[in-house]
Motif scaffolding. Structure first.
Motif, PDB file in Angstrom:
ATOM      1  N   UNK A 191      20.150  24.734  32.574  1.00 54.20           N
ATOM      2  CA  UNK A 191      18.847  24.927  31.935  1.00 54.20           C
ATOM      3  C   UNK A 191      17.749  24.200  32.697  1.00 54.20           C
ATOM      4  N   UNK A 192      18.060  22.981  33.166  1.00 50.40           N
ATOM      5  CA  UNK A 192      17.076  22.232  33.928  1.00 50.40           C
ATOM      6  C   UNK A 192      16.737  22.932  35.242  1.00 50.40           C
ATOM      7  N   UNK A 193      17.747  23.441  35.930  1.00 55.17           N
ATOM      8  CA  UNK A 193      17.503  24.166  37.167  1.00 55.17           C
ATOM      9  C   UNK A 193      16.665  25.425  36.915  1.00 55.17           C
ATOM     10  N   UNK A 194      16.968  26.120  35.816  1.00 52.47           N
ATOM     11  CA  UNK A 194      16.203  27.322  35.478  1.00 52.47           C
ATOM     12  C   UNK A 194      14.731  26.974  35.194  1.00 52.47           C
ATOM     13  N   UNK A 195      14.525  25.873  34.479  1.00 50.04           N
ATOM     14  CA  UNK A 195      13.159  25.440  34.198  1.00 50.04           C
ATOM     15  C   UNK A 195      12.446  25.041  35.485  1.00 50.04           C
ATOM     16  N   UNK A 196      13.183  24.388  36.412  1.00 45.23           N
ATOM     17  CA  UNK A 196      12.571  24.017  37.691  1.00 45.23           C
ATOM     18  C   UNK A 196      12.185  25.263  38.494  1.00 45.23           C
ATOM     19  N   UNK A 197      12.982  26.316  38.393  1.00 45.49           N
ATOM     20  CA  UNK A 197      12.648  27.559  39.096  1.00 45.49           C
ATOM     21  C   UNK A 197      11.437  28.256  38.478  1.00 45.49           C
ATOM     22  N   UNK A 198      11.332  28.179  37.138  1.00 42.18           N
ATOM     23  CA  UNK A 198      10.210  28.845  36.478  1.00 42.18           C
ATOM     24  C   UNK A 198       8.904  28.070  36.595  1.00 42.18           C
ATOM     25  N   UNK A 199       9.000  26.748  36.733  1.00 43.62           N
ATOM     26  CA  UNK A 199       7.795  25.933  36.728  1.00 43.62           C
ATOM     27  C   UNK A 199       6.827  26.286  37.861  1.00 43.62           C
ATOM     28  N   UNK A 200       7.265  26.508  39.122  1.00 44.25           N
ATOM     29  CA  UNK A 200       6.290  26.901  40.164  1.00 44.25           C
ATOM     30  C   UNK A 200       5.570  28.207  39.846  1.00 44.25           C
ATOM     31  N   UNK A 201       6.289  29.142  39.219  1.00 46.12           N
ATOM     32  CA  UNK A 201       5.616  30.395  38.866  1.00 46.12           C
ATOM     33  C   UNK A 201       4.505  30.142  37.847  1.00 46.12           C
ATOM     34  N   UNK A 202       4.827  29.309  36.829  1.00 48.31           N
ATOM     35  CA  UNK A 202       3.798  28.985  35.836  1.00 48.31           C
ATOM     36  C   UNK A 202       2.629  28.251  36.485  1.00 48.31           C
ATOM     37  N   UNK A 203       2.953  27.338  37.414  1.00 49.85           N
ATOM     38  CA  UNK A 203       1.883  26.611  38.092  1.00 49.85           C
ATOM     39  C   UNK A 203       1.011  27.569  38.907  1.00 49.85           C
ATOM     40  N   UNK A 204       1.648  28.517  39.615  1.00 49.79           N
ATOM     41  CA  UNK A 204       0.884  29.501  40.385  1.00 49.79           C
ATOM     42  C   UNK A 204       0.009  30.361  39.480  1.00 49.79           C
ATOM     43  N   UNK A 205       0.589  30.762  38.326  1.00 49.59           N
ATOM     44  CA  UNK A 205      -0.212  31.578  37.395  1.00 49.59           C
ATOM     45  C   UNK A 205      -1.421  30.788  36.883  1.00 49.59           C
ATOM     46  N   UNK A 206      -1.178  29.519  36.573  1.00 48.48           N
ATOM     47  CA  UNK A 206      -2.286  28.693  36.060  1.00 48.48           C
ATOM     48  C   UNK A 206      -3.339  28.488  37.142  1.00 48.48           C
ATOM     49  N   UNK A 207      -2.877  28.226  38.388  1.00 50.93           N
ATOM     50  CA  UNK A 207      -3.841  28.062  39.477  1.00 50.93           C
ATOM     51  C   UNK A 207      -4.632  29.344  39.717  1.00 50.93           C
ATOM     52  N   UNK A 208      -3.931  30.490  39.662  1.00 53.61           N
ATOM     53  CA  UNK A 208      -4.646  31.761  39.836  1.00 53.61           C
ATOM     54  C   UNK A 208      -5.665  31.977  38.715  1.00 53.61           C
ATOM     55  N   UNK A 209      -5.244  31.619  37.479  1.00 49.44           N
ATOM     56  CA  UNK A 209      -6.177  31.783  36.358  1.00 49.44           C
ATOM     57  C   UNK A 209      -7.379  30.854  36.515  1.00 49.44           C
ATOM     58  N   UNK A 210      -7.130  29.614  36.964  1.00 47.81           N
ATOM     59  CA  UNK A 210      -8.240  28.696  37.180  1.00 47.81           C
ATOM     60  C   UNK A 210      -9.157  29.187  38.299  1.00 47.81           C
ATOM     61  N   UNK A 211      -8.550  29.715  39.386  1.00 47.23           N
ATOM     62  CA  UNK A 211      -9.385  30.272  40.458  1.00 47.23           C
ATOM     63  C   UNK A 211     -10.224  31.442  39.954  1.00 47.23           C
ATOM     64  N   UNK A 212      -9.607  32.302  39.151  1.00 46.15           N
ATOM     65  CA  UNK A 212     -10.372  33.427  38.587  1.00 46.15           C
ATOM     66  C   UNK A 212     -11.486  32.931  37.680  1.00 46.15           C
ATOM     67  N   UNK A 213     -11.177  31.857  36.906  1.00 47.46           N
ATOM     68  CA  UNK A 213     -12.209  31.302  36.027  1.00 47.46           C
ATOM     69  C   UNK A 213     -13.364  30.728  36.841  1.00 47.46           C
ATOM     70  N   UNK A 214     -13.026  30.056  37.945  1.00 50.91           N
ATOM     71  CA  UNK A 214     -14.104  29.542  38.797  1.00 50.91           C
ATOM     72  C   UNK A 214     -14.937  30.679  39.388  1.00 50.91           C
ATOM     73  N   UNK A 215     -14.240  31.742  39.812  1.00 49.37           N
ATOM     74  CA  UNK A 215     -14.972  32.889  40.358  1.00 49.37           C
ATOM     75  C   UNK A 215     -15.888  33.507  39.300  1.00 49.37           C
ATOM     76  N   UNK A 220     -23.106  32.271  37.088  1.00 51.27           N
ATOM     77  CA  UNK A 220     -24.264  31.538  37.578  1.00 51.27           C
ATOM     78  C   UNK A 220     -25.179  32.445  38.406  1.00 51.27           C
ATOM     79  N   UNK A 221     -24.536  33.301  39.250  1.00 46.20           N
ATOM     80  CA  UNK A 221     -25.360  34.230  40.023  1.00 46.20           C
ATOM     81  C   UNK A 221     -26.109  35.206  39.115  1.00 46.20           C
TER      82      UNK A 221
END
Length: 274
Positions: free
Chosen positions: A40-64, A70-71
């Motif tokens: 279970x821990x290994x599975x969570x470690x595998x899923x965590x980068x995907x969640x992090x990437x999704x969150x980073x993409x969402x934050x980048x989209x929010x910044x855009x 502003x424009x």
């Protein structure tokens, strides 16, 4: 009464008179639980980068989206400034139109005065003609003295010439005033047409800019709302993806951190016996 361990079996059974079969069964159960938690821990470690990437993409989209918003706000301010300039230009055009109308009214008043002067001159000319006819009648009736008749005729002719010159000068002045009135009317009509065309063009441009600004603001708000919902759902998934610290229903293990040394020995290849 013997105390029990967190794994759910008697300490006396392990240390004392318990059988080796029960001891091996307990160890097997512990090993299975540790393996399950490890997977279970290994599975969570595998899923965590995907969640992090999704969150980073969402934050980048929010910044855009924020930059786009502003424009859009900047463009809206520019549009409002343009509208204000258009209002000032419209006020200036209206002032010029009022001035042109005032000039036209003044020219019409001058033309009316010239007409009145012309009518007065015509009335005076008719009066002079009557006087001339009366004088001629008096001359015809009084032919007694040639000198008197000659002087009277000279006076009448001089007065007629003088009045004719006055009438000619007045006619010239009336013609000049009529030409000035026609020029003023033409200039006022041209200014009115130019002002109407410019006002119509500015109104169309302002309507187009206002519609574009409203559409851009609505799309930016919709994108902002969708990105906020995506970030909320991603945060909920990330919180739900954390390893719950619950006890195992079989062996009573509180969490994976409590058995990390045993798990390390098991991954090292020694197993529980090592």
């Amino acid at each position: 009464q013997l105390a029990e361990s967190p794994m759910g079996f008697s300490l006396g059974a392990i240390s004392g008179g318990g059988s080796s079969v029960d001891h091996d069964a307990v160890l097997v159960r512990c090993r299975d639980t540790i393996e399950k938690l490890h997977h279970e821990l290994e599975y969570e470690k595998q899923l965590r980068p995907q969640f992090v990437q999704q969150i980073e993409a969402a934050e980048a989209s929010l910044r855009a989206v924020s930059l786009e918003l502003e424009r859009e706000r900047s463009r809206r301010l520019d549009t409002e400034a343009e509208l204000e300039r258009d209002r000032r230009q419209r006020a200036e055009f209206e002032d010029e139109l009022h001035k042109a109308r005032a000039q036209r009214l003044h020219a019409e008043a001058r033309a009316a005065a010239a007409d009145a002067q012309r009518q007065d001159a015509e009335a005076r000319a008719s009066s002079l003609e009557r006087q001339v006819s009366q004088s001629e009648a008096r001359l015809a009736s009084h032919r007694g003295s040639d000198e008197e008749k000659g002087e009277l005729l000279q006076r009448v002719r001089a007065e007629s010439i003088h009045k004719g010159q006055e009438l000619y000068a007045k006619d010239l002045r009336i013609a000049e005033l009529e030409c000035a009135l026609r020029r003023a009317e033409l200039s006022v009509a041209a200014a009115q047409e130019d002002a109407q065309e410019m006002l119509s063009a500015k109104r169309r441009e302002v309507e187009q800019l206002r519609a574009s600004a409203l559409a851009s603001a609505a799309s930016a708000a919709a994108r902002d709302a969708s990105m906020q919902a995506a970030i909320s759902s991603s945060a909920a998934v990330r919180e739900g993806a954390q390893v719950p610290q619950q006890r195992c229903p079989q062996c009573g293990v509180p969490d994976s951190a409590a058995w990390s040394p045993v798990d390390a020995r098991w991954r090292g290849g020694g197993g529980l016996g090592g």
